[in-house]
Design a protein around this motif. Structure first.
Motif, PDB file in Angstrom:
ATOM      1  N   LEU A  98      63.268 128.677  82.101  1.00  0.00           N
ATOM      2  CA  LEU A  98      62.154 129.457  82.649  1.00  0.00           C
ATOM      3  C   LEU A  98      60.856 128.659  82.594  1.00  0.00           C
ATOM      4  CD1 LEU A  98      63.000 132.943  81.091  1.00  0.00           C
ATOM      5  CD2 LEU A  98      63.058 132.341  83.530  1.00  0.00           C
ATOM      6  N   THR A  99      60.684 127.896  81.526  1.00  0.00           N
ATOM      7  CA  THR A  99      59.478 127.068  81.389  1.00  0.00           C
ATOM      8  C   THR A  99      59.367 126.080  82.535  1.00  0.00           C
ATOM      9  OG1 THR A  99      59.391 127.259  78.981  1.00  0.00           O
ATOM     10  CG2 THR A  99      58.331 125.333  79.956  1.00  0.00           C
ATOM     11  N   GLN A 100      60.456 125.385  82.836  1.00  0.00           N
ATOM     12  CA  GLN A 100      60.415 124.405  83.918  1.00  0.00           C
ATOM     13  C   GLN A 100      60.248 125.064  85.283  1.00  0.00           C
ATOM     14  OE1 GLN A 100      60.082 121.143  83.956  1.00  0.00           O
ATOM     15  NE2 GLN A 100      59.904 121.242  81.728  1.00  0.00           N
ATOM     16  N   LEU A 101      60.816 126.231  85.466  1.00  0.00           N
ATOM     17  CA  LEU A 101      60.623 126.943  86.736  1.00  0.00           C
ATOM     18  C   LEU A 101      59.162 127.374  86.890  1.00  0.00           C
ATOM     19  CD1 LEU A 101      63.865 129.123  86.846  1.00  0.00           C
ATOM     20  CD2 LEU A 101      63.290 127.175  88.327  1.00  0.00           C
ATOM     21  N   GLY A 130      75.221 128.800  84.029  1.00  0.00           N
ATOM     22  CA  GLY A 130      75.627 129.946  83.226  1.00  0.00           C
ATOM     23  C   GLY A 130      74.430 130.700  82.675  1.00  0.00           C
ATOM     24  N   PHE A 131      73.455 129.962  82.161  1.00  0.00           N
ATOM     25  CA  PHE A 131      72.244 130.609  81.630  1.00  0.00           C
ATOM     26  C   PHE A 131      71.419 131.228  82.754  1.00  0.00           C
ATOM     27  CE2 PHE A 131      73.033 128.147  77.744  1.00  0.00           C
ATOM     28  CZ  PHE A 131      72.697 129.085  76.773  1.00  0.00           C
ATOM     29  N   LEU A 132      71.359 130.556  83.895  1.00  0.00           N
ATOM     30  CA  LEU A 132      70.612 131.097  85.034  1.00  0.00           C
ATOM     31  C   LEU A 132      71.248 132.389  85.536  1.00  0.00           C
ATOM     32  CD1 LEU A 132      69.939 127.771  86.971  1.00  0.00           C
ATOM     33  CD2 LEU A 132      68.204 129.205  85.878  1.00  0.00           C
ATOM     34  N   GLU A 133      72.559 132.414  85.592  1.00  0.00           N
ATOM     35  CA  GLU A 133      73.266 133.623  86.022  1.00  0.00           C
ATOM     36  C   GLU A 133      72.971 134.774  85.054  1.00  0.00           C
ATOM     37  OE1 GLU A 133      74.860 134.250  88.682  1.00  0.00           O
ATOM     38  OE2 GLU A 133      75.325 132.297  89.574  1.00  0.00           O
ATOM     39  N   GLU A 134      72.961 134.463  83.756  1.00  0.00           N
ATOM     40  CA  GLU A 134      72.677 135.494  82.757  1.00  0.00           C
ATOM     41  C   GLU A 134      71.268 136.045  82.940  1.00  0.00           C
ATOM     42  OE1 GLU A 134      71.250 137.505  79.380  1.00  0.00           O
ATOM     43  OE2 GLU A 134      70.522 135.488  79.859  1.00  0.00           O
ATOM     44  N   LEU A 135      70.320 135.161  83.219  1.00  0.00           N
ATOM     45  CA  LEU A 135      68.943 135.600  83.442  1.00  0.00           C
ATOM     46  C   LEU A 135      68.830 136.452  84.695  1.00  0.00           C
ATOM     47  CD1 LEU A 135      67.012 132.303  82.554  1.00  0.00           C
ATOM     48  CD2 LEU A 135      66.911 134.467  81.294  1.00  0.00           C
ATOM     49  N   SER A 136      69.645 136.146  85.696  1.00  0.00           N
ATOM     50  CA  SER A 136      69.569 136.880  86.961  1.00  0.00           C
ATOM     51  C   SER A 136      70.253 138.247  86.884  1.00  0.00           C
ATOM     52  CB  SER A 136      70.200 136.060  88.095  1.00  0.00           C
ATOM     53  OG  SER A 136      71.608 135.985  87.941  1.00  0.00           O
ATOM     54  N   GLU A 137      71.129 138.411  85.904  1.00  0.00           N
ATOM     55  CA  GLU A 137      71.904 139.650  85.799  1.00  0.00           C
ATOM     56  C   GLU A 137      71.351 140.617  84.757  1.00  0.00           C
ATOM     57  OE1 GLU A 137      75.766 138.169  84.976  1.00  0.00           O
ATOM     58  OE2 GLU A 137      76.072 137.354  87.010  1.00  0.00           O
ATOM     59  N   ARG A 138      70.209 140.288  84.174  1.00  0.00           N
ATOM     60  CA  ARG A 138      69.607 141.173  83.176  1.00  0.00           C
ATOM     61  C   ARG A 138      69.130 142.473  83.821  1.00  0.00           C
ATOM     62  NH1 ARG A 138      66.516 138.969  78.243  1.00  0.00           N
ATOM     63  NH2 ARG A 138      67.970 137.422  77.440  1.00  0.00           N
ATOM     64  N   GLU A 139      68.935 143.469  82.968  1.00  0.00           N
ATOM     65  CA  GLU A 139      68.406 144.739  83.467  1.00  0.00           C
ATOM     66  C   GLU A 139      67.066 144.512  84.157  1.00  0.00           C
ATOM     67  OE1 GLU A 139      66.973 149.097  81.727  1.00  0.00           O
ATOM     68  OE2 GLU A 139      68.079 147.701  80.448  1.00  0.00           O
ATOM     69  N   TRP A 157      66.826 127.707  92.362  1.00  0.00           N
ATOM     70  CA  TRP A 157      66.556 128.889  91.556  1.00  0.00           C
ATOM     71  C   TRP A 157      65.053 129.046  91.375  1.00  0.00           C
ATOM     72  CZ3 TRP A 157      70.148 132.280  89.267  1.00  0.00           C
ATOM     73  CH2 TRP A 157      71.488 131.920  89.428  1.00  0.00           C
ATOM     74  N   ALA A 158      64.600 130.299  91.226  1.00  0.00           N
ATOM     75  CA  ALA A 158      63.183 130.587  90.978  1.00  0.00           C
ATOM     76  C   ALA A 158      63.094 131.615  89.858  1.00  0.00           C
ATOM     77  CB  ALA A 158      62.516 131.130  92.236  1.00  0.00           C
ATOM     78  N   HIS A 159      61.979 131.616  89.128  1.00  0.00           N
ATOM     79  CA  HIS A 159      61.779 132.632  88.089  1.00  0.00           C
ATOM     80  C   HIS A 159      61.152 133.880  88.712  1.00  0.00           C
ATOM     81  CE1 HIS A 159      57.361 132.705  87.566  1.00  0.00           C
ATOM     82  NE2 HIS A 159      57.407 131.448  87.957  1.00  0.00           N
ATOM     83  N   LEU A 160      61.290 134.992  88.018  1.00  0.00           N
ATOM     84  CA  LEU A 160      60.764 136.267  88.502  1.00  0.00           C
ATOM     85  C   LEU A 160      59.710 136.837  87.548  1.00  0.00           C
ATOM     86  CD1 LEU A 160      64.104 137.927  89.674  1.00  0.00           C
ATOM     87  CD2 LEU A 160      62.321 136.927  91.123  1.00  0.00           C
ATOM     88  N   LEU A 161      59.185 136.009  86.664  1.00  0.00           N
ATOM     89  CA  LEU A 161      58.230 136.502  85.666  1.00  0.00           C
ATOM     90  C   LEU A 161      56.889 136.881  86.288  1.00  0.00           C
ATOM     91  CD1 LEU A 161      58.981 134.052  82.713  1.00  0.00           C
ATOM     92  CD2 LEU A 161      59.972 136.287  83.198  1.00  0.00           C
ATOM     93  N   CYS A 162      56.626 136.395  87.487  1.00  0.00           N
ATOM     94  CA  CYS A 162      55.394 136.768  88.199  1.00  0.00           C
ATOM     95  C   CYS A 162      55.691 137.780  89.307  1.00  0.00           C
ATOM     96  CB  CYS A 162      54.710 135.535  88.782  1.00  0.00           C
ATOM     97  SG  CYS A 162      54.071 134.395  87.532  1.00  0.00           S
TER      98      CYS A 162
END
Length: 207
Positions: A98-101, A130-139, A157-162
């Protein structure tokens, strides 16, 4: 879990704190001046920012309210440290991704594996995925796989924190020329073809 979406500057400040903890441990926690310099860094940043120290300090206060940044006491200069993993509820490997994204924008899994090497070493690209998929499948998803751009071998891949990525269609269209540009190129090709035909006719050559 985040109470709200981060602003782009909040994401940048948070990511810089995580990055510098690993890349310049002797200077961490960071002073306001060092944190501002990290936000305005010209390399390994997308987009490049130009923010003032006052803006960074105001952003730090917002991140403190979200329990993502702490002030470190006991120093003549006020310093700041992140609370990313605990505040976001993610493991260190996911935090590195997430930091690098947040620092560099959308990237492929292979690019992320390379760019996170100083923060976390992944065994292979599949472990990154695997970690990216886990982040994408969170609630509350934190990452999303973008549509593959035309001509690209891998999806980014992109982050969704914003918040949500502006438009999947726009992301997929990156690198595609606009309709006007296509029309202009076609006109130029037609003009060149006409010129070649005239030259060939003058020389008595059948094109």
């Amino acid at each position: 879990m985040l109470k709200r979406d981060l602003t782009p500057l909040e994401a940048r400040v948070l990511a810089v704190l995580v990055e510098k903890e690993s890349t310049v441990p002797d200077s961490y926690p960071l002073s306001a001046n060092a944190l501002t310099a990290g936000c305005n860094q010209k390399t390994a940043r997308d987009p490049v920012m130009d923010v003032s120290e006052a803006e960074v300090l105001a952003t730090v206060e917002e991140l403190k309210a979200l329990h993502l940044v702490n002030t470190v006491s006991g120093s003549r200069v006020v310093r700041y440290e992140h609370n990313f993993a605990r505040g976001m509820g993610v493991p260190g490997a996911a935090m590195a991704l997430l930091t690098q994204l947040m620092l560099r924008g959308p990237q492929t899994a292979a690019e992320l594996r390379q760019n996170t090497e100083r923060l976390h070493r992944f065994a292979d690209v599949s472990s990154v995925e695997g970690f990216l998929e886990e982040l994408s499948e969170r609630e509350q998803p934190m990452a999303v796989k973008l549509p593959k751009a035309p001509g690209a071998r891998e999806a980014r891949w992109a982050h969704l924190l914003c918040g949500p990525v502006a438009s999947f269609e726009q992301a997929a269209a990156v690198g595609q020329p606009r309709d006007e540009e296509i029309a202009l190129l076609r006109a130029e090709v037609a003009a060149l073809r006409s010129l070649v035909n005239r030259i060939a006719a003058d020389l008595g050559i059948t094109p």
